[in-house]
Write a protein that holds these residues in place. Structure first.
Motif, PDB file in Angstrom:
ATOM      1  N   TYR A 157       0.662  -1.305   0.056  1.00  0.00           N
ATOM      2  CA  TYR A 157      -0.059   0.056   0.055  1.00  0.00           C
ATOM      3  C   TYR A 157       0.751   1.118  -0.075  1.00  0.00           C
ATOM      4  O   TYR A 157       1.871   1.344   0.854  1.00  0.00           O
ATOM      5  CB  TYR A 157      -1.101   0.014   1.142  1.00  0.00           C
ATOM      6  CG  TYR A 157      -1.866  -1.040   1.438  1.00  0.00           C
ATOM      7  CD1 TYR A 157      -2.656  -1.312   0.238  1.00  0.00           C
ATOM      8  CD2 TYR A 157      -1.750  -1.886   2.137  1.00  0.00           C
ATOM      9  CE1 TYR A 157      -3.588  -2.637   0.383  1.00  0.00           C
ATOM     10  CE2 TYR A 157      -2.686  -3.130   2.476  1.00  0.00           C
ATOM     11  CZ  TYR A 157      -3.487  -3.558   1.330  1.00  0.00           C
ATOM     12  OH  TYR A 157      -4.642  -4.517   1.453  1.00  0.00           O
ATOM     13  N   ILE A 158       0.526   2.119  -0.796  1.00  0.00           N
ATOM     14  CA  ILE A 158       1.472   3.438  -0.904  1.00  0.00           C
ATOM     15  C   ILE A 158       0.442   4.472  -0.762  1.00  0.00           C
ATOM     16  O   ILE A 158      -0.657   4.663  -1.142  1.00  0.00           O
ATOM     17  CB  ILE A 158       1.792   3.627  -2.380  1.00  0.00           C
ATOM     18  CG1 ILE A 158       2.780   2.592  -2.806  1.00  0.00           C
ATOM     19  CG2 ILE A 158       2.586   4.802  -2.521  1.00  0.00           C
ATOM     20  CD1 ILE A 158       3.224   2.674  -4.211  1.00  0.00           C
ATOM     21  N   ASP A 159       0.827   5.299   0.213  1.00  0.00           N
ATOM     22  CA  ASP A 159      -0.084   6.463   0.790  1.00  0.00           C
ATOM     23  C   ASP A 159      -0.392   7.518  -0.331  1.00  0.00           C
ATOM     24  O   ASP A 159       0.639   7.611  -1.306  1.00  0.00           O
ATOM     25  CB  ASP A 159       0.537   7.185   1.801  1.00  0.00           C
ATOM     26  CG  ASP A 159      -0.151   8.310   2.425  1.00  0.00           C
ATOM     27  OD1 ASP A 159      -1.316   7.981   3.128  1.00  0.00           O
ATOM     28  OD2 ASP A 159       0.061   9.609   2.288  1.00  0.00           O
ATOM     29  N   THR A 160      -1.392   7.991  -0.381  1.00  0.00           N
ATOM     30  CA  THR A 160      -1.934   9.070  -1.622  1.00  0.00           C
ATOM     31  C   THR A 160      -1.120  10.169  -1.587  1.00  0.00           C
ATOM     32  O   THR A 160      -0.886  10.764  -2.556  1.00  0.00           O
ATOM     33  CB  THR A 160      -3.395   9.294  -1.362  1.00  0.00           C
ATOM     34  OG1 THR A 160      -3.544   9.971   0.152  1.00  0.00           O
ATOM     35  CG2 THR A 160      -4.271   8.243  -1.431  1.00  0.00           C
ATOM     36  N   ARG A 161      -0.425  10.498  -0.513  1.00  0.00           N
ATOM     37  CA  ARG A 161       0.381  11.780  -0.326  1.00  0.00           C
ATOM     38  C   ARG A 161       1.725  11.432  -1.053  1.00  0.00           C
ATOM     39  O   ARG A 161       2.716  12.327  -1.057  1.00  0.00           O
ATOM     40  CB  ARG A 161       0.467  12.251   0.914  1.00  0.00           C
ATOM     41  CG  ARG A 161      -0.585  12.826   1.340  1.00  0.00           C
ATOM     42  CD  ARG A 161      -0.888  13.159   2.709  1.00  0.00           C
ATOM     43  NE  ARG A 161      -0.815  11.589   3.478  1.00  0.00           N
ATOM     44  CZ  ARG A 161      -0.949  11.489   4.804  1.00  0.00           C
ATOM     45  NH1 ARG A 161      -1.219  12.458   5.642  1.00  0.00           N
ATOM     46  NH2 ARG A 161      -0.980  10.014   5.440  1.00  0.00           N
ATOM     47  N   GLU A 162       2.250  10.250  -1.204  1.00  0.00           N
ATOM     48  CA  GLU A 162       3.401  10.185  -1.516  1.00  0.00           C
ATOM     49  C   GLU A 162       3.704  10.327  -3.121  1.00  0.00           C
ATOM     50  O   GLU A 162       2.849   9.957  -3.853  1.00  0.00           O
ATOM     51  CB  GLU A 162       3.762   8.274  -1.575  1.00  0.00           C
ATOM     52  CG  GLU A 162       5.066   7.855  -2.310  1.00  0.00           C
ATOM     53  CD  GLU A 162       6.230   8.343  -1.567  1.00  0.00           C
ATOM     54  OE1 GLU A 162       6.433   9.392  -1.174  1.00  0.00           O
ATOM     55  OE2 GLU A 162       7.209   7.498  -1.527  1.00  0.00           O
ATOM     56  N   GLN A 163       4.764  11.066  -3.381  1.00  0.00           N
ATOM     57  CA  GLN A 163       4.782  11.756  -4.693  1.00  0.00           C
ATOM     58  C   GLN A 163       5.888  11.351  -5.474  1.00  0.00           C
ATOM     59  O   GLN A 163       6.169  11.655  -6.903  1.00  0.00           O
ATOM     60  CB  GLN A 163       4.948  13.428  -4.597  1.00  0.00           C
ATOM     61  CG  GLN A 163       3.884  14.209  -4.003  1.00  0.00           C
ATOM     62  CD  GLN A 163       4.290  15.503  -4.067  1.00  0.00           C
ATOM     63  OE1 GLN A 163       5.324  16.125  -3.958  1.00  0.00           O
ATOM     64  NE2 GLN A 163       3.354  16.271  -3.777  1.00  0.00           N
ATOM     65  N   SER A 164       6.816  10.484  -4.928  1.00  0.00           N
ATOM     66  CA  SER A 164       7.831   9.911  -5.628  1.00  0.00           C
ATOM     67  C   SER A 164       7.800   8.223  -5.311  1.00  0.00           C
ATOM     68  O   SER A 164       8.703   7.828  -4.646  1.00  0.00           O
ATOM     69  CB  SER A 164       9.334  10.298  -5.276  1.00  0.00           C
ATOM     70  OG  SER A 164      10.360   9.855  -5.773  1.00  0.00           O
ATOM     71  N   TRP A 165       7.025   7.512  -6.016  1.00  0.00           N
ATOM     72  CA  TRP A 165       6.705   6.230  -5.798  1.00  0.00           C
ATOM     73  C   TRP A 165       8.091   5.343  -6.061  1.00  0.00           C
ATOM     74  O   TRP A 165       8.760   5.487  -6.746  1.00  0.00           O
ATOM     75  CB  TRP A 165       5.611   5.484  -6.472  1.00  0.00           C
ATOM     76  CG  TRP A 165       4.491   6.189  -6.384  1.00  0.00           C
ATOM     77  CD1 TRP A 165       3.840   7.000  -5.564  1.00  0.00           C
ATOM     78  CD2 TRP A 165       3.256   6.093  -7.348  1.00  0.00           C
ATOM     79  NE1 TRP A 165       2.631   7.347  -5.480  1.00  0.00           N
ATOM     80  CE2 TRP A 165       1.924   6.822  -6.725  1.00  0.00           C
ATOM     81  CE3 TRP A 165       3.012   5.146  -8.245  1.00  0.00           C
ATOM     82  CZ2 TRP A 165       1.049   6.736  -7.303  1.00  0.00           C
ATOM     83  CZ3 TRP A 165       1.551   5.497  -8.884  1.00  0.00           C
ATOM     84  CH2 TRP A 165       0.562   6.014  -8.373  1.00  0.00           C
ATOM     85  N   LEU A 166       8.197   4.357  -5.156  1.00  0.00           N
ATOM     86  CA  LEU A 166       9.242   3.256  -5.499  1.00  0.00           C
ATOM     87  C   LEU A 166       8.647   2.154  -6.248  1.00  0.00           C
ATOM     88  O   LEU A 166       7.379   2.160  -6.198  1.00  0.00           O
ATOM     89  CB  LEU A 166       9.686   2.676  -4.107  1.00  0.00           C
ATOM     90  CG  LEU A 166      10.391   3.654  -3.149  1.00  0.00           C
ATOM     91  CD1 LEU A 166      11.039   3.004  -1.657  1.00  0.00           C
ATOM     92  CD2 LEU A 166      11.752   3.984  -3.808  1.00  0.00           C
ATOM     93  N   LYS A 167       9.564   1.662  -7.108  1.00  0.00           N
ATOM     94  CA  LYS A 167       8.715   0.489  -7.916  1.00  0.00           C
ATOM     95  C   LYS A 167       9.176  -0.952  -7.452  1.00  0.00           C
ATOM     96  O   LYS A 167      10.017  -1.240  -7.309  1.00  0.00           O
ATOM     97  CB  LYS A 167       9.553   0.498  -9.531  1.00  0.00           C
ATOM     98  CG  LYS A 167       9.022   2.089  -9.901  1.00  0.00           C
ATOM     99  CD  LYS A 167       9.740   2.222 -11.343  1.00  0.00           C
ATOM    100  CE  LYS A 167       9.421   3.448 -12.149  1.00  0.00           C
ATOM    101  NZ  LYS A 167      10.094   3.602 -13.476  1.00  0.00           N
ATOM    102  N   PHE A 168       7.963  -1.474  -7.009  1.00  0.00           N
ATOM    103  CA  PHE A 168       8.171  -2.786  -6.336  1.00  0.00           C
ATOM    104  C   PHE A 168       7.835  -3.936  -7.631  1.00  0.00           C
ATOM    105  O   PHE A 168       6.955  -3.775  -8.592  1.00  0.00           O
ATOM    106  CB  PHE A 168       7.211  -3.009  -5.316  1.00  0.00           C
ATOM    107  CG  PHE A 168       7.433  -2.212  -4.157  1.00  0.00           C
ATOM    108  CD1 PHE A 168       8.529  -2.354  -3.266  1.00  0.00           C
ATOM    109  CD2 PHE A 168       6.886  -0.880  -4.028  1.00  0.00           C
ATOM    110  CE1 PHE A 168       8.873  -1.391  -2.154  1.00  0.00           C
ATOM    111  CE2 PHE A 168       7.142   0.047  -3.180  1.00  0.00           C
ATOM    112  CZ  PHE A 168       8.180  -0.384  -2.151  1.00  0.00           C
TER     113      PHE A 168
END
Length: 311
Positions: A157-168
């Motif tokens: 789960y990635i938070d909606t406020r995260e602007q620089s996602w990591l790639k899994f």
């Protein structure tokens, strides 16, 4: 608390008042302390450099390299005595509750846990003998707990406020998280990971945002959540961030101030860890390893495990 001037015995209401008056004696702060409270590097016999009064009066070396060289020259018994006294003095001076973590020791003038484990059977046994509470297990007990892989049913789960996602390499879902930036569907211990660039980390631990961050940790504590702050920069670089070209020269905070705040948090909250890794690729790998460890991360000093290449 009043202080007495060593030049003429005059009493001043505070260190600040004394320091402001030193010019009248033909002295500056460095000259005053080096003259009337002389301290010399145990390796080189050079005068200790002064940044602050507390740092100066508690330093035996001008840098960690000198400390490491001096310790290597001593017998095991003398090195053990010196290192144990360092812990004992820090416990008393800082009113410590927990055994200092790898991050804490690496950010002060002290050997790391790795060195303690070389000269003692167990760093944590030494800490226990001094009345410190151990949060973590000895690294020899870390076998393959961080080598699992996320299964196909797992969702990060990635938070909606995260602007620089990591790639899994697994499925992910954007949703509002109560804390941090990442969590995982297969984690049963309410672990939330907060990703930080080095600039973000500095900003979070600076005067303007520090109280807000403490409030977040308090909320996590009350809800039974565990926070891991992972910084995408090696700790050695973070400790000298003022010299890094990608860090704004407008930042006024010093590494000493930022890591003082880090150490304060680590002693005040048992639901918090900081981990510094070598870049975003490493951060992705480490986050996946943490989420597949079946809550084992709570038992482990993650920076120590990372430094030992066990994480």
């Amino acid at each position: 608390m009043s202080v007495i001037c060593k030049v003429d015995g005059k009493e001043f209401p505070s260190d600040k008042a004394l320091h402001m008056s030193l010019k009248g004696y033909g002295l500056n702060k460095i000259k005053y302390y080096q003259t009337y409270f002389e301290r010399r590097d145990l390796l080189t016999n050079e005068l200790i450099n002064i940044k602050t009064k507390e740092q100066y009066l508690n330093s035996d070396f001008n840098d960690k390299n000198n400390m490491k060289k001096w310790l290597k020259q001593q017998s095991v018994e003398k090195a053990q005595e010196y290192c144990k006294q360092l812990l004992s003095k820090r416990k008393a001076d800082k009113n410590l509750t927990y055994s200092p973590s790898q991050v804490e020791l690496r950010t002060i003038m002290a050997p790391s846990i790795i060195f303690y484990n070389k000269i003692f059977d167990d760093y944590y046994d030494v800490c226990s003998s001094l009345g410190l509470e151990n949060r973590f297990i000895h690294p020899s007990n870390i076998i393959d707990q961080f080598k699992n892989k996320l299964n196909k049913k797992s969702i990060i789960y990635i938070d909606t406020r995260e602007q620089s996602w990591l790639k899994f390499d697994t499925k992910f879902e954007i949703k509002t998280l109560p804390f941090g930036d990442y969590s995982c569907s297969n984690d049963n211990c309410k672990c939330f990971i907060e990703r930080k660039s080095l600039s973000d980390f500095i900003s979070t631990l600076s005067v303007k945002n520090f109280d807000r961050f403490k409030n977040e940790i308090d909320r996590a504590k009350k809800s039974g959540a565990y926070l891991i702050v992972i910084v995408e920069e090696k700790l050695s670089n973070a400790l000298s961030f003022q010299y890094l070209p990608h860090i704004s020269k407008k930042i006024k905070a010093t590494p000493e101030y930022i890591f003082h705040n880090v150490r304060e948090l680590l002693q005040n909250y048992d639901n918090l860890q900081f981990l510094f890794v070598d870049g975003r690729g490493e951060m992705t790998r480490v986050i996946e390893s943490i989420f597949t460890s079946n809550c084992f991360y709570k038992q482990v000093d993650l920076q120590l495990a990372y430094d030992l290449k066990l994480l």
